[in-house]
Design a protein around this motif. Structure first.
Motif, PDB file in Angstrom:
ATOM      1  N   CYS A 194       0.851  -1.182   0.000  1.00 15.00           N
ATOM      2  CA  CYS A 194       0.000   0.000   0.000  1.00 15.00           C
ATOM      3  C   CYS A 194       0.890   1.237   0.000  1.00 15.00           C
ATOM      4  O   CYS A 194       1.382   1.661   1.047  1.00 15.00           O
ATOM      5  N   CYS A 195       1.126   1.813  -1.174  1.00 17.55           N
ATOM      6  CA  CYS A 195       1.941   3.033  -1.264  1.00 17.55           C
ATOM      7  C   CYS A 195       1.106   4.283  -0.997  1.00 17.55           C
ATOM      8  O   CYS A 195       1.600   5.265  -0.458  1.00 17.55           O
ATOM      9  N   SER A 196      -0.155   4.244  -1.374  1.00 10.39           N
ATOM     10  CA  SER A 196      -1.022   5.417  -1.226  1.00 10.39           C
ATOM     11  C   SER A 196      -1.343   5.721   0.231  1.00 10.39           C
ATOM     12  O   SER A 196      -1.804   6.822   0.551  1.00 10.39           O
ATOM     13  N   CYS A 197      -1.108   4.748   1.138  1.00  7.54           N
ATOM     14  CA  CYS A 197      -1.446   4.993   2.547  1.00  7.54           C
ATOM     15  C   CYS A 197      -0.317   5.678   3.313  1.00  7.54           C
ATOM     16  O   CYS A 197      -0.479   6.042   4.469  1.00  7.54           O
ATOM     17  N   TRP A 198       0.837   5.881   2.656  1.00  2.80           N
ATOM     18  CA  TRP A 198       1.960   6.547   3.310  1.00  2.80           C
ATOM     19  C   TRP A 198       1.665   8.029   3.506  1.00  2.80           C
ATOM     20  O   TRP A 198       1.103   8.681   2.629  1.00  2.80           O
ATOM     21  N   SER A 208      13.316   5.350   2.161  1.00  4.37           N
ATOM     22  CA  SER A 208      12.517   5.137   0.951  1.00  4.37           C
ATOM     23  C   SER A 208      12.067   3.686   0.810  1.00  4.37           C
ATOM     24  O   SER A 208      11.035   3.409   0.195  1.00  4.37           O
ATOM     25  N   GLU A 209      12.816   2.740   1.394  1.00  2.58           N
ATOM     26  CA  GLU A 209      12.435   1.330   1.286  1.00  2.58           C
ATOM     27  C   GLU A 209      11.149   1.017   2.048  1.00  2.58           C
ATOM     28  O   GLU A 209      10.531  -0.018   1.827  1.00  2.58           O
ATOM     29  N   ASN A 210      10.757   1.894   2.951  1.00  3.49           N
ATOM     30  CA  ASN A 210       9.615   1.609   3.810  1.00  3.49           C
ATOM     31  C   ASN A 210       8.370   2.425   3.464  1.00  3.49           C
ATOM     32  O   ASN A 210       7.416   2.451   4.231  1.00  3.49           O
ATOM     33  N   GLN A 211       8.383   3.101   2.327  1.00  2.08           N
ATOM     34  CA  GLN A 211       7.268   3.980   2.000  1.00  2.08           C
ATOM     35  C   GLN A 211       6.043   3.256   1.443  1.00  2.08           C
ATOM     36  O   GLN A 211       5.038   3.893   1.171  1.00  2.08           O
ATOM     37  N   CYS A 212       6.141   1.964   1.270  1.00  2.80           N
ATOM     38  CA  CYS A 212       5.002   1.170   0.793  1.00  2.80           C
ATOM     39  C   CYS A 212       4.764   0.036   1.781  1.00  2.80           C
ATOM     40  O   CYS A 212       5.245  -1.090   1.569  1.00  2.80           O
ATOM     41  N   PRO A 213       4.050   0.292   2.878  1.00  6.98           N
ATOM     42  CA  PRO A 213       3.812  -0.750   3.877  1.00  6.98           C
ATOM     43  C   PRO A 213       3.091  -1.944   3.262  1.00  6.98           C
ATOM     44  O   PRO A 213       2.312  -1.805   2.322  1.00  6.98           O
ATOM     45  N   GLY A 214       3.358  -3.115   3.828  1.00  7.63           N
ATOM     46  CA  GLY A 214       2.689  -4.297   3.313  1.00  7.63           C
ATOM     47  C   GLY A 214       3.175  -5.568   3.964  1.00  7.63           C
ATOM     48  O   GLY A 214       3.947  -5.561   4.928  1.00  7.63           O
ATOM     49  N   VAL A 215       2.716  -6.684   3.411  1.00  9.48           N
ATOM     50  CA  VAL A 215       3.096  -8.012   3.878  1.00  9.48           C
ATOM     51  C   VAL A 215       3.829  -8.725   2.751  1.00  9.48           C
ATOM     52  O   VAL A 215       3.582  -8.470   1.573  1.00  9.48           O
TER      53      VAL A 215
END
Length: 283
Positions: free
Chosen positions: A140-144, A154-161
């Protein structure tokens, strides 16, 4: 006679009520679902064929190369599971840059409550240690929070599993670090090497502990646990607040992309792998 007429009338009324019920049921909307499948089949063994102009296949390639090597992604016509093609990936080991090369499908809309089933076949070459290799990400990139930017990396800007090799070497597990969760690890079923392996990942999506997380390898269930598998706004607020950062998870929260390949290769060596028969189903 009147009694007979009453019985006949009651039977007719019952029949009409039954018909009306059937008609009402037939008018109920069908449950919406999404299905994307791709076996990486091409006409001319060209990677570009996976990206047609109508957008009905893959969206883009994610590639980060280490300093002195160039990662590779191509169509294979020599190693495949079904059909005549598979996706080949070669990810060199990381240095100061985290090495990765994978293929990405955008435009998803996976929300809390959805049941998601992701299935793919993998062939990982060699017998060297592959601990921490990441094969599959749902993000989920839009939720950042845009006001935070890349201050958190920058590696963590798209939270997810993600699916990650863990447990000492080659035990495939469900990694939840980017949503501030622990890794759902198993050490009972080592990932077979130099052969095709079918992986099925099932989830009922939730930002609380009632989410479902199930992992099946070659028809053997290796993980079946409840737990969070989507970003939780309060968890993110608390985690960032501990670092002095004011973070607001953007809503609505949904996973919009899936990536498959070597989504990150922090291992000690180079990784060559093949992917075939990918599918993602959302209900």
């Amino acid at each position: 006679m009147k009694r007979h007429q009453f019985i006949i009338f009651a039977i007719i009324a019952f029949i009409f009520m039954g018909c009306d019920k059937d008609e009402n049921n037939s008018e109920e909307p069908l449950e919406e679902s999404f299905l994307f499948e791709d076996g990486f089949e091409t006409q001319n063994d060209l990677l570009d064929e996976l990206f047609p102009s109508n957008g009905n296949r893959w969206s883009t390639i994610q590639q980060t190369d280490p300093t002195n090597a160039t990662n590779e992604i191509s169509i294979s016509n020599t190693e495949f599971n079904e059909g005549q093609n598979a996706l080949r990936v070669l990810a060199y080991q990381s240095d100061s840059d985290l090495s990765k090369v994978d293929i990405e499908k955008n435009g998803l809309n996976i929300i809390s409550g959805n049941k998601v089933t992701i299935k793919a076949d993998f062939y990982i070459v060699g017998t060297e240690p592959i601990e921490n290799l990441l094969l599959l990400d749902l993000e989920c990139c839009s939720c950042w929070d845009p006001t935070v930017g890349d201050n958190y990396g920058s590696e963590n800007q798209c939270p997810g599993v993600r699916l990650m090799m863990s447990g000492g070497n080659d035990y495939l597990s469900i990694e939840r670090g980017k949503i501030s969760g622990t890794t759902m690890q198993q050490t009972d079923f080592a990932f077979p090497r130099n052969q095709w392996v079918t992986v099925q990942w099932e989830m009922i999506m939730s930002d609380s502990e009632n989410g479902l997380n199930r992992l099946i390898i070659n028809e053997t269930e290796v993980i079946n646990q409840t737990g969070m598998n989507m970003p939780n706004a309060q968890v993110f607020t608390d985690v960032f607040l501990n670092q002095g950062i004011d973070f607001t998870l953007q809503e609505p929260t949904f996973y919009e992309r899936v990536q498959i390949g070597a989504t990150a290769n922090p291992t000690a060596g180079n990784i060559e792998l093949f992917v075939d028969d990918f599918s993602i189903k959302v209900k």
